[in-house]
Design an enzyme around this catalytic site. Structure first.
Site, PDB file in Angstrom:
ATOM      1  N   ARG A 126      35.360  -0.112 -32.122  1.00  0.00           N
ATOM      2  CA  ARG A 126      34.964   0.444 -33.406  1.00  0.00           C
ATOM      3  C   ARG A 126      35.554   1.838 -33.514  1.00  0.00           C
ATOM      4  NH1 ARG A 126      28.781   1.405 -35.252  1.00  0.00           N
ATOM      5  NH2 ARG A 126      28.937   3.093 -33.752  1.00  0.00           N
ATOM      6  N   THR A 167      36.012   5.863 -38.796  1.00  0.00           N
ATOM      7  CA  THR A 167      35.808   4.960 -39.940  1.00  0.00           C
ATOM      8  C   THR A 167      34.704   3.936 -39.672  1.00  0.00           C
ATOM      9  OG1 THR A 167      37.357   3.329 -39.099  1.00  0.00           O
ATOM     10  CG2 THR A 167      38.288   5.082 -40.462  1.00  0.00           C
ATOM     11  N   ASP A 176      25.251   4.068 -26.276  1.00  0.00           N
ATOM     12  CA  ASP A 176      26.545   3.371 -26.275  1.00  0.00           C
ATOM     13  C   ASP A 176      26.552   2.324 -25.148  1.00  0.00           C
ATOM     14  OD1 ASP A 176      29.775   4.235 -27.152  1.00  0.00           O
ATOM     15  OD2 ASP A 176      29.359   2.752 -25.597  1.00  0.00           O
ATOM     16  N   ASP A 183      29.629   2.395 -22.631  1.00  0.00           N
ATOM     17  CA  ASP A 183      29.581   3.552 -21.730  1.00  0.00           C
ATOM     18  C   ASP A 183      28.475   3.406 -20.699  1.00  0.00           C
ATOM     19  OD1 ASP A 183      31.732   4.815 -22.868  1.00  0.00           O
ATOM     20  OD2 ASP A 183      30.533   6.096 -24.185  1.00  0.00           O
TER      21      ASP A 183
HETATM   22  C1  PRP Z   1      30.238  -1.420 -29.599  1.00  0.00           C
HETATM   23  C2  PRP Z   1      29.473  -2.709 -29.420  1.00  0.00           C
HETATM   24  C3  PRP Z   1      29.969  -3.560 -30.533  1.00  0.00           C
HETATM   25  C4  PRP Z   1      30.200  -2.549 -31.633  1.00  0.00           C
HETATM   26  C5  PRP Z   1      29.043  -2.628 -32.585  1.00  0.00           C
HETATM   27  O1  PRP Z   1      31.510  -1.544 -29.101  1.00  0.00           O
HETATM   28  O2  PRP Z   1      29.643  -3.256 -28.142  1.00  0.00           O
HETATM   29  O3  PRP Z   1      31.176  -4.246 -30.248  1.00  0.00           O
HETATM   30  O4  PRP Z   1      30.232  -1.257 -31.014  1.00  0.00           O
HETATM   31  O5  PRP Z   1      29.263  -1.812 -33.670  1.00  0.00           O
HETATM   32  P1  PRP Z   1      29.486  -2.398 -35.134  1.00  0.00           P
HETATM   33  O6  PRP Z   1      28.472  -3.464 -35.331  1.00  0.00           O
HETATM   34  O7  PRP Z   1      29.244  -1.199 -36.010  1.00  0.00           O
HETATM   35  O8  PRP Z   1      30.890  -2.894 -35.220  1.00  0.00           O
HETATM   36  P2  PRP Z   1      32.536  -0.301 -29.086  1.00  0.00           P
HETATM   37  O9  PRP Z   1      33.324  -0.262 -30.342  1.00  0.00           O
HETATM   38  O10 PRP Z   1      31.780   0.951 -28.729  1.00  0.00           O
HETATM   39  O11 PRP Z   1      33.543  -0.707 -27.971  1.00  0.00           O
HETATM   40  P3  PRP Z   1      33.334  -0.935 -26.397  1.00  0.00           P
HETATM   41  O12 PRP Z   1      32.548  -2.213 -26.240  1.00  0.00           O
HETATM   42  O13 PRP Z   1      34.712  -1.054 -25.908  1.00  0.00           O
HETATM   43  O14 PRP Z   1      32.583   0.239 -25.842  1.00  0.00           O
HETATM   44  N1  URA Z   2      27.760   0.554 -30.423  1.00  0.00           N
HETATM   45  C1  URA Z   2      26.936   0.867 -29.402  1.00  0.00           C
HETATM   46  O1  URA Z   2      27.310   0.749 -28.227  1.00  0.00           O
HETATM   47  N2  URA Z   2      25.711   1.324 -29.693  1.00  0.00           N
HETATM   48  C2  URA Z   2      25.262   1.460 -30.956  1.00  0.00           C
HETATM   49  O2  URA Z   2      24.110   1.887 -31.158  1.00  0.00           O
HETATM   50  C3  URA Z   2      26.142   1.145 -32.009  1.00  0.00           C
HETATM   51  C4  URA Z   2      27.377   0.677 -31.723  1.00  0.00           C
END
Ligand code: PRP
Ligand code: URA
Length: 209
Positions: A104, A108, A200, A203
């Site tokens: 994400r 944006t 997160d 993370d």
């Molecule tokens: C997080 C999570 C989802 C997304 C959710 O991933 O694991 O994939 O955000 O957010 P949304 O519903 O607003 O799209 P992230 O983009 O942080 O990537 P990562 O899993 O690589 O940490």
């Molecule tokens: N992605 C995450 O990991 N946590 C949130 O709360 C939203 C998006």
């Protein structure tokens, strides 16, 4: 119209509480996500059809049941979805695993695709798309769209925690998809994080940041 199911088994709720707690470190967080994924897999597979077969026990011949119907596939949305795969494979070890890489954009909040590798027969499988977080719904919706473009016809979405906004987005874009959640939280904050959420997920799973 797809259903939204909150899996309120006490063990799932108890473990989610520890997952949410900011004091839970990476090792425990990863173990708990793994355990909750197993418990959610147990619930999500309740509907799987059975067929009757004949077996022979050490005592006598007997009628018994085995799984019938479509084979399963697990599709984690990278990266955080990876944390749920092993827990699900504990229960459904024959499932194939496909990967969809989306992150994400922090500015944006829109999903950016960077990877896709799927089993060759996804159109014949029942797919369970997994991601711990359903926030704006952008990532899950984009993953479901991509999978449909690649031929998937039978999918469910399974997330640990969702915001109402994310659920609405997926329902709007994919009214055919059933959603399974550990918890439906209150809202998103101004940074697109789920409130109260768990922070997160990627993370916390991988110890980055
Ligand atoms: C997080 C999570 C989802 C997304 C959710 O991933 O694991 O994939 O955000 O957010 P949304 O519903 O607003 O799209 P992230 O983009 O942080 O990537 P990562 O899993 O690589 O940490
Ligand atoms: N992605 C995450 O990991 N946590 C949130 O709360 C939203 C998006």
């Amino acid at each position: 119209m797809g259903q939204v199911n909150v899996l309120d088994h006490p063990l799932i709720q108890h473990k989610l509480t520890h997952i949410r707690d900011y004091r839970t470190g990476t090792k425990a967080f990863r173990e708990l996500v793994d355990e909750v994924a197993t418990l959610m897999a147990f619930e999500i597979t309740r509907h799987l059809p059975l067929e009757e077969i004949e077996i022979e026990t050490p005592v006598c011949k007997a009628k018994a049941y085995q799984l019938a119907g479509k084979k399963l596939g697990i599709i984690p949305i990278l990266r955080a979805g990876l944390g749920m795969v092993d827990g699900m494979l504990n229960l459904i070890p024959a499932a194939k695993v496909g990967h969809v890489g989306l992150y994400r954009d922090p500015e944006t909040l829109k999903p950016v695709e960077y990877y896709c590798k799927l089993p060759s027969d996804i159109q014949e499988r029942e797919l369970i798309v997994v991601d711990p977080m359903l926030a704006t719904g952008g990532s899950a919706s984009a993953a479901l769209t991509l999978l449909k473009e690649k031929g998937a016809v039978n999918m469910k979405l399974m997330c640990l925690i969702a915001a109402p906004e994310g659920v609405e987005q997926v329902k709007k874009d994919h009214p055919d998809i059933d959603i399974y959640l550990g918890a439906l939280d209150e809202k998103l904050n101004e940074h697109g994080y789920i409130v109260p959420g768990l922070g997160d997920a990627g993370d916390r799973l991988f110890g980055t940041k």
